[in-house]
Design a protein around this motif. Sequence first.
Motif, PDB file in Angstrom:
ATOM      1  N   ALA A 146       0.812  -1.227   0.000  1.00  0.00           N
ATOM      2  CA  ALA A 146       0.000   0.000   0.000  1.00  0.00           C
ATOM      3  C   ALA A 146       0.840   1.271   0.000  1.00  0.00           C
ATOM      4  O   ALA A 146       0.351   2.330  -0.387  1.00  0.00           O
ATOM      5  CB  ALA A 146      -0.912   0.016   1.232  1.00  0.00           C
ATOM      6  N   CYS A 147       2.068   1.185   0.413  1.00  0.00           N
ATOM      7  CA  CYS A 147       2.870   2.407   0.547  1.00  0.00           C
ATOM      8  C   CYS A 147       3.366   2.899  -0.814  1.00  0.00           C
ATOM      9  O   CYS A 147       4.158   2.219  -1.465  1.00  0.00           O
ATOM     10  CB  CYS A 147       4.060   2.186   1.485  1.00  0.00           C
ATOM     11  SG  CYS A 147       5.034   3.697   1.650  1.00  0.00           S
ATOM     12  N   PRO A 148       2.945   4.074  -1.242  1.00  0.00           N
ATOM     13  CA  PRO A 148       3.376   4.607  -2.542  1.00  0.00           C
ATOM     14  C   PRO A 148       4.856   4.998  -2.554  1.00  0.00           C
ATOM     15  O   PRO A 148       5.408   5.285  -3.608  1.00  0.00           O
ATOM     16  CB  PRO A 148       2.507   5.853  -2.737  1.00  0.00           C
ATOM     17  CG  PRO A 148       1.511   5.872  -1.629  1.00  0.00           C
ATOM     18  CD  PRO A 148       2.038   4.995  -0.550  1.00  0.00           C
ATOM     19  N   ALA A 163       8.136   2.720   1.663  1.00  0.00           N
ATOM     20  CA  ALA A 163       8.744   2.992   2.973  1.00  0.00           C
ATOM     21  C   ALA A 163       8.591   1.832   3.943  1.00  0.00           C
ATOM     22  O   ALA A 163       9.174   1.859   5.031  1.00  0.00           O
ATOM     23  CB  ALA A 163       8.125   4.251   3.573  1.00  0.00           C
ATOM     24  N   ILE A 164       7.799   0.814   3.561  1.00  0.00           N
ATOM     25  CA  ILE A 164       7.609  -0.322   4.476  1.00  0.00           C
ATOM     26  C   ILE A 164       8.218  -1.563   3.841  1.00  0.00           C
ATOM     27  O   ILE A 164       7.964  -1.867   2.674  1.00  0.00           O
ATOM     28  CB  ILE A 164       6.111  -0.575   4.768  1.00  0.00           C
ATOM     29  CG1 ILE A 164       5.438   0.699   5.294  1.00  0.00           C
ATOM     30  CG2 ILE A 164       5.953  -1.709   5.783  1.00  0.00           C
ATOM     31  CD1 ILE A 164       3.943   0.557   5.569  1.00  0.00           C
ATOM     32  N   SER A 165       9.007  -2.272   4.618  1.00  0.00           N
ATOM     33  CA  SER A 165       9.628  -3.497   4.100  1.00  0.00           C
ATOM     34  C   SER A 165       9.458  -4.630   5.095  1.00  0.00           C
ATOM     35  O   SER A 165       9.218  -4.406   6.290  1.00  0.00           O
ATOM     36  CB  SER A 165      11.119  -3.265   3.820  1.00  0.00           C
ATOM     37  OG  SER A 165      11.771  -2.922   5.028  1.00  0.00           O
ATOM     38  N   LYS A 174      11.926   7.690   4.498  1.00  0.00           N
ATOM     39  CA  LYS A 174      11.107   7.640   3.272  1.00  0.00           C
ATOM     40  C   LYS A 174       9.639   7.973   3.547  1.00  0.00           C
ATOM     41  O   LYS A 174       8.932   8.462   2.679  1.00  0.00           O
ATOM     42  CB  LYS A 174      11.160   6.232   2.671  1.00  0.00           C
ATOM     43  CG  LYS A 174      12.449   5.889   1.951  1.00  0.00           C
ATOM     44  CD  LYS A 174      12.254   4.525   1.292  1.00  0.00           C
ATOM     45  CE  LYS A 174      13.505   4.042   0.608  1.00  0.00           C
ATOM     46  NZ  LYS A 174      13.326   2.663   0.115  1.00  0.00           N
ATOM     47  N   CYS A 175       9.154   7.681   4.736  1.00  0.00           N
ATOM     48  CA  CYS A 175       7.739   7.859   5.061  1.00  0.00           C
ATOM     49  C   CYS A 175       7.365   9.341   5.050  1.00  0.00           C
ATOM     50  O   CYS A 175       8.070  10.166   5.621  1.00  0.00           O
ATOM     51  CB  CYS A 175       7.450   7.254   6.437  1.00  0.00           C
ATOM     52  SG  CYS A 175       5.744   7.518   6.977  1.00  0.00           S
ATOM     53  N   VAL A 176       6.242   9.654   4.387  1.00  0.00           N
ATOM     54  CA  VAL A 176       5.770  11.053   4.343  1.00  0.00           C
ATOM     55  C   VAL A 176       4.508  11.240   5.186  1.00  0.00           C
ATOM     56  O   VAL A 176       3.890  12.309   5.156  1.00  0.00           O
ATOM     57  CB  VAL A 176       5.513  11.518   2.894  1.00  0.00           C
ATOM     58  CG1 VAL A 176       6.781  11.421   2.059  1.00  0.00           C
ATOM     59  CG2 VAL A 176       4.384  10.718   2.246  1.00  0.00           C
ATOM     60  N   GLY A 177       4.091  10.191   5.884  1.00  0.00           N
ATOM     61  CA  GLY A 177       2.944  10.328   6.778  1.00  0.00           C
ATOM     62  C   GLY A 177       1.599  10.419   6.077  1.00  0.00           C
ATOM     63  O   GLY A 177       0.650  10.994   6.620  1.00  0.00           O
ATOM     64  N   CYS A 178       1.486   9.836   4.884  1.00  0.00           N
ATOM     65  CA  CYS A 178       0.228   9.961   4.114  1.00  0.00           C
ATOM     66  C   CYS A 178      -0.910   9.124   4.707  1.00  0.00           C
ATOM     67  O   CYS A 178      -2.082   9.406   4.475  1.00  0.00           O
ATOM     68  CB  CYS A 178       0.464   9.558   2.659  1.00  0.00           C
ATOM     69  SG  CYS A 178       0.809   7.790   2.428  1.00  0.00           S
ATOM     70  N   GLY A 179      -0.582   8.056   5.406  1.00  0.00           N
ATOM     71  CA  GLY A 179      -1.619   7.244   6.046  1.00  0.00           C
ATOM     72  C   GLY A 179      -2.271   6.195   5.156  1.00  0.00           C
ATOM     73  O   GLY A 179      -3.218   5.525   5.579  1.00  0.00           O
ATOM     74  N   LYS A 180      -1.786   6.021   3.928  1.00  0.00           N
ATOM     75  CA  LYS A 180      -2.361   4.993   3.044  1.00  0.00           C
ATOM     76  C   LYS A 180      -2.285   3.605   3.679  1.00  0.00           C
ATOM     77  O   LYS A 180      -3.178   2.778   3.523  1.00  0.00           O
ATOM     78  CB  LYS A 180      -1.609   4.966   1.707  1.00  0.00           C
ATOM     79  CG  LYS A 180      -1.850   6.172   0.855  1.00  0.00           C
ATOM     80  CD  LYS A 180      -3.097   5.999   0.027  1.00  0.00           C
ATOM     81  CE  LYS A 180      -3.397   7.229  -0.795  1.00  0.00           C
ATOM     82  NZ  LYS A 180      -4.809   7.398  -1.079  1.00  0.00           N
ATOM     83  N   CYS A 181      -1.215   3.347   4.376  1.00  0.00           N
ATOM     84  CA  CYS A 181      -1.024   2.024   4.989  1.00  0.00           C
ATOM     85  C   CYS A 181      -2.054   1.767   6.084  1.00  0.00           C
ATOM     86  O   CYS A 181      -2.445   0.621   6.329  1.00  0.00           O
ATOM     87  CB  CYS A 181       0.397   1.899   5.544  1.00  0.00           C
ATOM     88  SG  CYS A 181       0.895   3.292   6.580  1.00  0.00           S
ATOM     89  N   ILE A 182      -2.536   2.828   6.726  1.00  0.00           N
ATOM     90  CA  ILE A 182      -3.528   2.660   7.795  1.00  0.00           C
ATOM     91  C   ILE A 182      -4.788   2.003   7.248  1.00  0.00           C
ATOM     92  O   ILE A 182      -5.383   1.128   7.872  1.00  0.00           O
ATOM     93  CB  ILE A 182      -3.894   4.028   8.425  1.00  0.00           C
ATOM     94  CG1 ILE A 182      -2.674   4.663   9.084  1.00  0.00           C
ATOM     95  CG2 ILE A 182      -5.031   3.879   9.438  1.00  0.00           C
ATOM     96  CD1 ILE A 182      -2.933   6.075   9.621  1.00  0.00           C
TER      97      ILE A 182
END
Length: 156
Positions: free
Chosen positions: A44-46, A49-51, A65-73
């Motif tokens: 889900a992370c565009p 940033a998640i591995s 790398k994380c921009v705090g967009c919250g897509k992963c939530i």
Amino acid sequence: MKRWEREGVAEIEDIRLPTKEQLQKGVAIIECIQEIPCNPCVDACPFNAISMENINALPIVDFEKCVGCGKCIEVCPGLAIFVVKAKGEKATVMLPYEFIPLPKEGQMVKAINREGKEICEAVVKKVRKGKTPVVTIELPAEYAMEARHIKVKAEE
Ligand code: SF4
Ligand code: SF4
């Protein structure tokens, strides 16, 4: 045996935390602490940033790398991801919320900690209706790493 294994309550020591600087820009805090075969957060992370080392491993956020967009939530079946931003006296926490009624922007709610206890007042800043709705609350910065759910009062 750890507390989460006995009682299902994660403690701060169980969680991989960002630096103060990374927290100031807002990053995903993943409170997924049991090795289970699951990985939608990775896809889900565009920003990649998640591995995960393998499908059973724990997810790791690259806080740079994380921009705090919250897509992963929105895609986490464990409701285990939060985006926390803490700068100065105020903090925001983006959290998954699967109950009805959904809160409204501007509404006052109670922030709840990992044990399900009310810890402070919070104001709803944003409600994003996705696969799992994501609610952003604002609260005093001292509760940023404690508030992980909200209690919403039904409208009369
Ligand atoms: S908050 Fe956004 S950028 Fe950060 S890990 Fe989640 S999806 Fe990726
Ligand atoms: S989607 Fe949620 S439960 Fe699944 S690995 Fe990612 S953080 Fe853990």
